[in-house]
Design a protein around this motif. Sequence first.
Motif, PDB file in Angstrom:
ATOM      1  N   GLU A 195      -2.031  -6.628 -10.885  1.00 17.07           N
ATOM      2  CA  GLU A 195      -1.410  -6.465 -10.079  1.00 17.07           C
ATOM      3  C   GLU A 195      -0.343  -7.533  -8.753  1.00 17.07           C
ATOM      4  N   ASP A 196      -1.030  -6.935  -7.422  1.00 12.92           N
ATOM      5  CA  ASP A 196      -1.337  -8.168  -6.240  1.00 12.92           C
ATOM      6  C   ASP A 196      -0.978 -10.071  -6.544  1.00 12.92           C
ATOM      7  N   TYR A 197      -1.581  -9.752  -7.010  1.00 13.63           N
ATOM      8  CA  TYR A 197      -1.612 -11.597  -7.711  1.00 13.63           C
ATOM      9  C   TYR A 197       0.087 -12.103  -8.288  1.00 13.63           C
ATOM     10  N   CYS A 243       2.648 -11.199  -4.881  1.00 12.37           N
ATOM     11  CA  CYS A 243       1.660 -11.830  -4.029  1.00 12.37           C
ATOM     12  C   CYS A 243       1.538 -11.228  -2.640  1.00 12.37           C
ATOM     13  N   ASN A 244       1.224  -9.769  -3.366  1.00 15.15           N
ATOM     14  CA  ASN A 244       0.518  -8.863  -2.246  1.00 15.15           C
ATOM     15  C   ASN A 244      -0.883  -8.866  -1.513  1.00 15.15           C
ATOM     16  N   THR A 245      -0.239  -9.010  -0.503  1.00 11.73           N
ATOM     17  CA  THR A 245      -1.745  -9.641   0.626  1.00 11.73           C
ATOM     18  C   THR A 245      -2.185  -8.301   1.517  1.00 11.73           C
ATOM     19  N   SER A 246      -1.566  -7.083   0.814  1.00 12.54           N
ATOM     20  CA  SER A 246      -2.410  -6.258   1.765  1.00 12.54           C
ATOM     21  C   SER A 246      -3.774  -5.320   1.483  1.00 12.54           C
ATOM     22  N   SER A 247      -4.129  -5.768   0.196  1.00 10.01           N
ATOM     23  CA  SER A 247      -5.174  -4.524   0.280  1.00 10.01           C
ATOM     24  C   SER A 247      -6.078  -5.397  -1.385  1.00 10.01           C
ATOM     25  N   PRO A 248      -6.311  -6.797  -0.627  1.00  2.00           N
ATOM     26  CA  PRO A 248      -7.920  -7.473  -1.889  1.00  2.00           C
ATOM     27  C   PRO A 248      -8.653  -6.606  -1.455  1.00  2.00           C
TER      28      PRO A 248
HETATM   29  C1  LIG Z   1       0.957  -3.268  -1.859  1.00  2.00           C
HETATM   30  O1  LIG Z   1      -0.286  -2.653  -2.318  1.00  2.00           O
HETATM   31  C2  LIG Z   1      -0.290  -1.737  -1.398  1.00  2.00           C
HETATM   32  C3  LIG Z   1      -1.863  -0.627  -2.001  1.00  2.00           C
HETATM   33  O2  LIG Z   1      -2.188  -1.377  -3.211  1.00  2.00           O
HETATM   34  C4  LIG Z   1       0.939  -1.100  -1.725  1.00  2.00           C
HETATM   35  O3  LIG Z   1       0.369   0.442  -0.788  1.00  2.00           O
HETATM   36  C5  LIG Z   1       2.071  -1.528  -1.227  1.00  2.00           C
HETATM   37  O4  LIG Z   1       3.183  -0.353  -1.545  1.00  2.00           O
HETATM   38  C6  LIG Z   1       2.371  -2.838  -2.092  1.00  2.00           C
HETATM   39  N1  LIG Z   1       3.408  -3.978  -1.417  1.00  2.00           N
HETATM   40  C7  LIG Z   1       4.100  -4.319  -2.159  1.00  2.00           C
HETATM   41  C8  LIG Z   1       5.232  -4.734  -1.642  1.00  2.00           C
HETATM   42  O5  LIG Z   1       3.872  -4.091  -3.115  1.00  2.00           O
END
Ligand SMILES: *[C@@H]1O[C@H](CO)[C@@H](O)[C@H](O)[C@H]1NC(C)=O
Length: 181
Positions: free
Chosen positions: A76-78, A81-86
Amino acid sequence: MAGFSSTTCLLLIFLLLRSSEARDILVGGKADAWAIPSSESQSLNKWAETNRFRTGDTLVWKYDSAKDSVLLVTKEDYVNCNTSSPIQQYKDGETKIVLDKSGPFYFISGTKDHCEKGQKLIVVVLSQRNRPSAVSPAPSPALAVEIDGPAVAPTPTSSASAFKAGLIVALMGVLAPLVIF
Ligand SMILES: *[C@@H]1O[C@H](CO)[C@@H](O)[C@H](O)[C@H]1NC(C)=O
């Protein structure tokens, strides 16, 4: 020499031994490859499609640690491009990641903007156990097909290793006289 030159024998032994060895694989095939691709055809996923990855192999990443990093993330993060919680974060400029299980691994640049411009990579890892033949990836498809022949059977793994063992014994027999005399 039954049609086998000693060079051919050595090459076969080399291929057989190499096939069971874990490899270090430089991501993108060159040092500066962890970067925004200049086009779709230059993307790392195109590169990945041309490679086979097996459990135990190590991915090696070379990049400028001042400008970039490597994140191992969820699918999902891939996609986002969600870099917040690798899952893991690497930023040493020379990152080594052991592919310790089969299945997909998702990597993105730690710089969100780079990821959004295509600096991302999916590597699908095959398990050593389930691989279909005794010969790994390969510079020479023709040779691989030839050797694959006898190994294709209802139980690929055991027949492949039996075949491999048999071939090594056979090659020893051919090579022994060369070494002794
Ligand atoms: C990115 O991932 C974090 C943790 O899983 C989540 O809280 C956040 O909403 C996500 N951000 C986006 C832009 O999807």
